[in-house]
Design a protein around this motif. Sequence first.
Motif, short mmCIF file in Angstrom:
data_model
loop_
_atom_site.label_atom_id
_atom_site.label_comp_id
_atom_site.label_asym_id
_atom_site.label_seq_id
_atom_site.Cartn_x
_atom_site.Cartn_y
_atom_site.Cartn_z
N ARG A 64 -8.43 19.64 -2.83
CA ARG A 64 -9.55 19.27 -4.03
C ARG A 64 -9.75 17.81 -3.82
N SER A 65 -8.56 16.94 -3.84
CA SER A 65 -8.81 15.58 -3.92
C SER A 65 -9.71 15.22 -2.62
N TRP A 66 -9.27 15.79 -1.48
CA TRP A 66 -10.09 15.55 -0.06
C TRP A 66 -11.54 15.63 -0.20
N LEU A 67 -11.76 17.22 -0.76
CA LEU A 67 -13.13 17.13 -1.11
C LEU A 67 -14.02 16.38 -1.90
N TYR A 68 -13.25 16.08 -3.27
CA TYR A 68 -13.92 15.21 -4.10
C TYR A 68 -14.27 13.77 -3.37
N ARG A 69 -13.42 13.32 -2.58
CA ARG A 69 -13.57 12.11 -2.00
C ARG A 69 -14.75 12.23 -0.91
N ILE A 70 -15.10 13.24 -0.21
CA ILE A 70 -16.40 13.62 0.50
C ILE A 70 -17.45 13.43 -0.42
N ALA A 71 -17.25 14.44 -1.53
CA ALA A 71 -18.41 14.57 -2.28
C ALA A 71 -18.83 13.05 -3.16
N THR A 72 -17.74 12.33 -3.48
CA THR A 72 -18.08 11.12 -3.96
C THR A 72 -18.83 10.13 -3.00
N ASN A 73 -18.26 10.20 -1.68
CA ASN A 73 -19.10 9.43 -0.69
C ASN A 73 -20.62 9.74 -0.54
N VAL A 74 -20.75 10.87 -0.50
CA VAL A 74 -22.23 11.60 -0.37
C VAL A 74 -22.90 11.00 -1.46
N CYS A 75 -22.45 11.05 -2.74
CA CYS A 75 -23.35 10.83 -3.80
C CYS A 75 -23.54 9.26 -3.91
N LEU A 76 -22.62 8.47 -3.50
CA LEU A 76 -22.86 7.15 -3.33
C LEU A 76 -23.83 6.75 -2.37
N ASP A 77 -23.83 7.37 -1.25
CA ASP A 77 -24.85 7.34 -0.28
C ASP A 77 -26.08 7.56 -0.93
N MET A 78 -26.41 8.64 -1.46
CA MET A 78 -27.43 9.11 -2.20
C MET A 78 -28.34 8.28 -3.16
N LEU A 79 -27.17 7.44 -3.90
CA LEU A 79 -27.48 6.84 -4.95
C LEU A 79 -27.94 5.26 -4.52
N ASN A 80 -27.35 5.05 -3.35
CA ASN A 80 -27.52 3.63 -2.82
C ASN A 80 -29.30 3.33 -2.60
N GLY A 81 -29.46 2.25 -3.61
CA GLY A 81 -30.92 1.82 -3.73
C GLY A 81 -32.00 2.56 -4.16
N SER A 82 -31.38 3.91 -4.81
CA SER A 82 -32.42 4.55 -5.61
C SER A 82 -32.51 4.14 -7.20
N LYS A 83 -33.48 4.38 -7.88
CA LYS A 83 -33.75 4.11 -9.12
C LYS A 83 -32.87 5.24 -9.92
N ARG A 84 -32.45 4.75 -10.98
CA ARG A 84 -31.65 5.70 -11.99
C ARG A 84 -32.63 6.56 -12.50
N ARG A 85 -32.25 7.89 -12.64
CA ARG A 85 -32.94 8.95 -13.42
C ARG A 85 -33.08 8.60 -14.70
N ALA A 86 -33.63 9.04 -15.69
CA ALA A 86 -33.74 8.91 -17.01
C ALA A 86 -34.46 9.92 -17.92
N ARG A 87 -34.48 9.84 -19.32
CA ARG A 87 -35.33 10.50 -19.88
C ARG A 87 -36.39 10.09 -20.62
N PRO A 88 -37.74 10.39 -21.07
CA PRO A 88 -38.56 9.69 -21.44
C PRO A 88 -38.28 8.94 -22.52
N MET A 89 -37.41 9.29 -23.30
CA MET A 89 -36.82 8.35 -24.33
C MET A 89 -36.18 6.80 -23.78
N ASP A 90 -35.87 6.82 -22.69
CA ASP A 90 -35.26 5.92 -22.11
C ASP A 90 -36.43 4.81 -21.49
N LEU A 91 -37.46 5.30 -21.37
CA LEU A 91 -38.38 4.46 -20.79
C LEU A 91 -39.52 3.96 -21.55
#
Length: 329
Positions: A64-91
């Motif tokens: 489980r820990s190994w899979l979460y490490r991989i998933a975390t790295n995948v998510c961090l790569d996907m978030l690199n340089g992207s704008k944060r998602r929001a709801r209309p009330m945030d904008l």
Amino acid sequence: MSDVAAVDSTAGAAELQLEPFRVQLTGYCYRMLGSAFEAEDAVQETMVRAWRGLDRFEGRSALRSWLYRIATNVCLDMLNGSKRRARPMDLTSAATPYPSTLTEQPEATWVGPVPDGQVLADGGDPAEVAARRDSVRLAFVAALQHLAPRQRAVLILREVLAWKAAEVAELLGTTVASVNSALQRARATLAASEISATDPVKPLDDEQRALLARYVDAFERYDLDSLTALLHEDATLSMPPYELWLRGHEHIRQWLVGHGAGCRGSRLVPTVANGMPAFGQYRPAPDGGHEPWALQVLEISDGRITGLNSFLDTRSLFPLFGLPERLDA
């Protein structure tokens, strides 16, 4: 055994090892990314990387820990340089019910809904189930997007998944002190975001079931007096991909009488999204029957509806939620 059969056997064994983690990993990636579709992509990439590296997995840490490490790295790569998602009330600020124009934003702008079955495992202690549902609420997931990606991972792992600080430090390749510091900053940011309170879905709660029945009846009859009576006085209405959102049951009523009048005659099909009651909304079609219009996700508190979130991307969302393509007359 032939080489092809050996490969198939190995792949099947790997799938049996990895597949039980899919739902919990999808829940983690959804909280990280704010999109059901991006979470699905992230988990698929995690599974591919894990399958390729399974023969090198030495077992010094839990699978489980190994899979979460991989998933975390995948998510961090996907978030690199992207704008944060929001709801209309945030904008933007709340609008009037009579806008001259409606501004549309691309899908990547918004925190989107997700089916419960995709991110929440069945069974377990009722208190834990309630906590898991609470942690995928739209408001909570939107608040998470205010955090820096690594802070986001720390808070989800520590507060939502109840990992120990040492486990998180090992996963992120940092120190326990750094994890604790990141958690403190993340908590402060979330506290400042003032996440709105909502009640979790309670399938056996007669009061909530009665409220939803009254809502369906009022909406399908388009009885706006009855519908307004179910809304909190500060209830909100939002309609991604449009920036516009409204606050207050009087403004919501005026919208439904004016711009939203095409919803008259709609039918609602129940589902569940983000631990909250939801409905597939179908508006009357010109050729008879009803065609998809919106996925409504309701927020409820103290016996009143506090948020009506209508997601209009039915082409993507209705198949995701297993909703019919249209309703016959």
